[in-house]
Design a protein around this motif. Structure first.
Motif, mmCIF file in Angstrom:
data_model
loop_
_atom_site.group_PDB
_atom_site.id
_atom_site.type_symbol
_atom_site.label_atom_id
_atom_site.label_comp_id
_atom_site.label_asym_id
_atom_site.label_seq_id
_atom_site.Cartn_x
_atom_site.Cartn_y
_atom_site.Cartn_z
ATOM 1 N N SER A 120 25.726 40.277 54.537
ATOM 2 C CA SER A 120 26.254 41.030 55.680
ATOM 3 C C SER A 120 25.118 41.840 56.288
ATOM 4 C CB SER A 120 27.394 41.953 55.254
ATOM 5 O OG SER A 120 26.905 43.035 54.486
ATOM 6 N N LYS A 121 25.275 42.179 57.542
ATOM 7 C CA LYS A 121 24.275 42.990 58.220
ATOM 8 C C LYS A 121 24.163 44.359 57.564
ATOM 9 C CE LYS A 121 22.711 43.908 62.923
ATOM 10 N NZ LYS A 121 23.017 43.716 64.357
ATOM 11 N N LYS A 122 25.287 44.868 57.097
ATOM 12 C CA LYS A 122 25.317 46.171 56.431
ATOM 13 C C LYS A 122 24.452 46.155 55.171
ATOM 14 C CE LYS A 122 28.681 49.662 54.962
ATOM 15 N NZ LYS A 122 30.127 49.936 54.754
ATOM 16 N N LYS A 123 24.568 45.071 54.403
ATOM 17 C CA LYS A 123 23.763 44.950 53.172
ATOM 18 C C LYS A 123 22.268 44.869 53.500
ATOM 19 C CE LYS A 123 27.113 42.917 49.992
ATOM 20 N NZ LYS A 123 28.279 42.677 50.867
ATOM 21 N N MET A 124 21.949 44.205 54.611
ATOM 22 C CA MET A 124 20.540 44.118 55.005
ATOM 23 C C MET A 124 19.989 45.488 55.384
ATOM 24 S SD MET A 124 19.838 41.011 54.412
ATOM 25 C CE MET A 124 18.172 40.892 55.044
ATOM 26 N N TRP A 125 20.822 46.348 55.940
ATOM 27 C CA TRP A 125 20.397 47.725 56.212
ATOM 28 C C TRP A 125 20.195 48.491 54.913
ATOM 29 C CZ3 TRP A 125 18.122 49.647 60.187
ATOM 30 C CH2 TRP A 125 18.379 49.160 61.458
ATOM 31 N N TYR A 126 21.099 48.264 53.954
ATOM 32 C CA TYR A 126 20.941 48.907 52.635
ATOM 33 C C TYR A 126 19.598 48.517 52.016
ATOM 34 C CZ TYR A 126 25.921 50.211 52.582
ATOM 35 O OH TYR A 126 27.143 50.758 52.862
ATOM 36 N N ILE A 127 19.283 47.241 52.121
ATOM 37 C CA ILE A 127 18.013 46.749 51.582
ATOM 38 C C ILE A 127 16.838 47.455 52.255
ATOM 39 C CG2 ILE A 127 16.467 44.730 51.553
ATOM 40 C CD1 ILE A 127 18.953 43.006 51.000
ATOM 41 N N PHE A 128 16.925 47.613 53.565
ATOM 42 C CA PHE A 128 15.846 48.259 54.312
ATOM 43 C C PHE A 128 15.621 49.697 53.824
ATOM 44 C CE2 PHE A 128 14.473 50.988 57.835
ATOM 45 C CZ PHE A 128 13.277 50.376 58.157
ATOM 46 N N ILE A 146 15.111 39.986 62.323
ATOM 47 C CA ILE A 146 16.112 39.343 61.471
ATOM 48 C C ILE A 146 17.466 40.026 61.627
ATOM 49 C CG2 ILE A 146 16.811 39.030 59.066
ATOM 50 C CD1 ILE A 146 13.804 38.537 58.449
ATOM 51 N N LEU A 147 17.467 41.354 61.600
ATOM 52 C CA LEU A 147 18.717 42.112 61.761
ATOM 53 C C LEU A 147 19.358 41.847 63.125
ATOM 54 C CD1 LEU A 147 17.708 45.532 60.160
ATOM 55 C CD2 LEU A 147 19.396 43.922 59.279
ATOM 56 N N TRP A 148 18.506 41.680 64.126
ATOM 57 C CA TRP A 148 18.983 41.435 65.482
ATOM 58 C C TRP A 148 19.822 40.160 65.574
ATOM 59 C CZ3 TRP A 148 15.669 38.117 68.996
ATOM 60 C CH2 TRP A 148 16.286 37.941 70.246
ATOM 61 N N LYS A 149 19.405 39.108 64.877
ATOM 62 C CA LYS A 149 20.081 37.813 64.991
ATOM 63 C C LYS A 149 20.877 37.423 63.748
ATOM 64 C CE LYS A 149 19.857 35.525 67.998
ATOM 65 N NZ LYS A 149 20.709 35.484 69.194
ATOM 66 N N LEU A 209 17.851 34.915 53.683
ATOM 67 C CA LEU A 209 17.609 36.296 54.090
ATOM 68 C C LEU A 209 17.794 37.270 52.932
ATOM 69 C CD1 LEU A 209 19.178 36.575 57.646
ATOM 70 C CD2 LEU A 209 16.815 37.002 57.012
ATOM 71 N N LEU A 210 18.775 37.009 52.077
ATOM 72 C CA LEU A 210 18.978 37.867 50.903
ATOM 73 C C LEU A 210 17.742 37.846 50.010
ATOM 74 C CD1 LEU A 210 22.685 37.049 49.937
ATOM 75 C CD2 LEU A 210 21.826 39.208 50.866
ATOM 76 N N LEU A 211 17.169 36.665 49.839
ATOM 77 C CA LEU A 211 15.960 36.544 49.011
ATOM 78 C C LEU A 211 14.763 37.194 49.694
ATOM 79 C CD1 LEU A 211 16.384 32.884 47.688
ATOM 80 C CD2 LEU A 211 16.935 35.028 46.541
ATOM 81 N N TYR A 212 14.663 37.011 50.999
ATOM 82 C CA TYR A 212 13.579 37.660 51.741
ATOM 83 C C TYR A 212 13.712 39.185 51.630
ATOM 84 C CZ TYR A 212 10.367 38.870 55.507
ATOM 85 O OH TYR A 212 9.327 39.397 56.224
ATOM 86 N N GLY A 213 14.952 39.664 51.613
ATOM 87 C CA GLY A 213 15.195 41.094 51.456
ATOM 88 C C GLY A 213 14.683 41.628 50.133
ATOM 89 N N ILE A 214 14.822 40.825 49.072
ATOM 90 C CA ILE A 214 14.290 41.232 47.763
ATOM 91 C C ILE A 214 12.772 41.333 47.830
ATOM 92 C CG2 ILE A 214 14.100 40.604 45.324
ATOM 93 C CD1 ILE A 214 16.899 41.524 46.300
ATOM 94 N N GLY A 215 12.157 40.379 48.495
ATOM 95 C CA GLY A 215 10.704 40.440 48.683
ATOM 96 C C GLY A 215 10.295 41.662 49.477
ATOM 97 N N PHE A 216 11.101 42.016 50.451
ATOM 98 C CA PHE A 216 10.858 43.199 51.276
ATOM 99 C C PHE A 216 10.849 44.459 50.411
ATOM 100 C CE2 PHE A 216 12.178 46.495 54.357
ATOM 101 C CZ PHE A 216 11.306 46.225 55.404
#
Length: 362
Positions: free
Chosen positions: A182-190, A264-267, A279-286
């Motif tokens: 979810s976009k929300k989870k990607m913000w949490y990762i950030f 990434i978040l934009w799209k 994207l979830l895996l890329y987020g872990i790398g982030f």
């Protein structure tokens, strides 16, 4: 430099002017060129002297090379052929075959994937043993998606015998299969990445203290590595031994990652299932990058197992853009960005990549 420019601009021209029906042919054509260049090279690339020295020694003198897969491959190729190019050929074939299969299956624009691959990774032409491990883990992505746990573990073990750091990719299986995108989870990762960046040294030190109390040989080796990174005076921030240029490079790299992450978040809402999982895996790398790189660049290379999913994410994001003007702007900005990344990756170690020498120059 003409070689790198020729490949880069040829791929760009193919993306820009060719019809989609020719993409597969051009992708395979340039992929084969890069594969060929990766094993006919001679005395170019990072760690050439180290790897050639390892190959030139008997197995008894290679005890310090811990990864048994890499050690035995060196040993048998040396024993049977005594030809270093043959070793490069075998390793290159593993790397390129596995990445080819995943890109072909999960990328929606394989030529753009190739451009990303060439610009950010020099298409693995100058691979090292960690590159083999990354390729095997990247291939395991299809087993993660299919929930084939045994096959996934086999891939991890194969990668592990080339480079121990491959073990970190074990976390990919539960992340992909048990965390809903979810976009929300990607913000949490950030925000988690930013938090870990601010307190990275303290967190790593705490983890090391915890690992020291576990009496298991494998864990002890991890703890020993942590100790080396924590106790070293070669830290990248807050250390007088590091110059301004070194610090600036890291800050620029972090700014690049933040920019890509916001794109990434934009799209992120319009992406397919496979890209969302990537994207979830890329987020872990982030997260790992912001936590580990300020402490040690070698430690920060653990993110490579997750960064590789850029080969799928960036092209797939591009393919979701329907507005023709935005599409052209995105592509134009990407071309400039990728070329600058290619140049910076080459010029920082100019003497290692230029001139490109081959076995035919010996």
């Amino acid at each position: 430099m003409w070689l790198y420019n020729s490949i880069f601009f040829s791929v760009i021209l193919s993306i820009t002017f060719l019809k989609k029906k020719y993409y597969k042919f051009m992708f395979e054509f340039f992929f084969l060129i890069c594969w060929f260049l990766s094993f006919i090279r001679w005395e170019v690339g990072t760690d050439w002297d180290t790897y050639y020295y390892i190959f030139d020694k008997k197995i008894e003198e290679m005890a310090y090379v811990n990864e048994i897969g890499f050690r035995m491959l060196n040993y048998y190729v040396h024993k049977i052929t005594n030809n270093y190019t043959m070793l490069l050929f075998l390793m290159a074939t593993i790397i390129y075959r596995l990445k080819y299969l995943i890109i072909k299956k999960y990328s929606k624009n394989i030529l753009l994937s190739l451009l990303v691959f060439f610009s950010l990774y020099k298409a693995d032409i100058f691979f090292v043993r960690m590159t083999v491990a990354i390729a095997i883990n990247f291939y395991s992505f299809k087993y993660i998606l299919r929930k084939k746990f045994i096959k996934f573990i086999i891939c991890i073990l194969c990668a592990y015998i080339f480079h121990r750091t491959a073990i970190i990719f074990l976390i990919a299986y539960p992340i992909v299969n048990y965390i809903k995108f979810s976009k929300k989870k990607m913000w949490y990762i950030f925000f988690l990445a930013i938090f870990l960046y601010l307190f990275n040294f303290e967190i790593l030190n705490f983890c090391n203290l915890f690992l020291k109390n576990i009496d298991i040989e494998f864990i002890k080796k991890i703890s020993f590595k942590f100790n080396l990174y924590i106790e070293t005076k070669n830290l990248y921030f807050g250390n007088d031994q590091r110059n301004l240029i070194g610090n600036l490079r890291i800050f620029i790299a972090m700014a690049n990652r933040i920019f890509i992450y916001f794109v990434i978040l934009w799209k992120s809402k319009n992406l397919d299932f496979y890209t969302q999982k990537s994207l979830l895996l890329y987020g872990i790398g982030f997260i790992l990058y912001f936590m580990l790189t300020p402490i040690s660049i070698p430690l920060g290379r653990l993110t490579s197992y997750f960064d590789i999913f850029e080969l799928l994410i960036i092209p797939n994001i591009y393919m979701t853009i329907k507005n023709n003007l935005v599409n052209k702007i995105f592509l134009s900005v990407s071309f400039v960005y990728f070329y600058l990344k290619l140049l910076s990756g080459i010029y920082i170690y100019y003497n290692l990549f230029i001139p490109y020498k081959t076995i035919f120059n010996i």
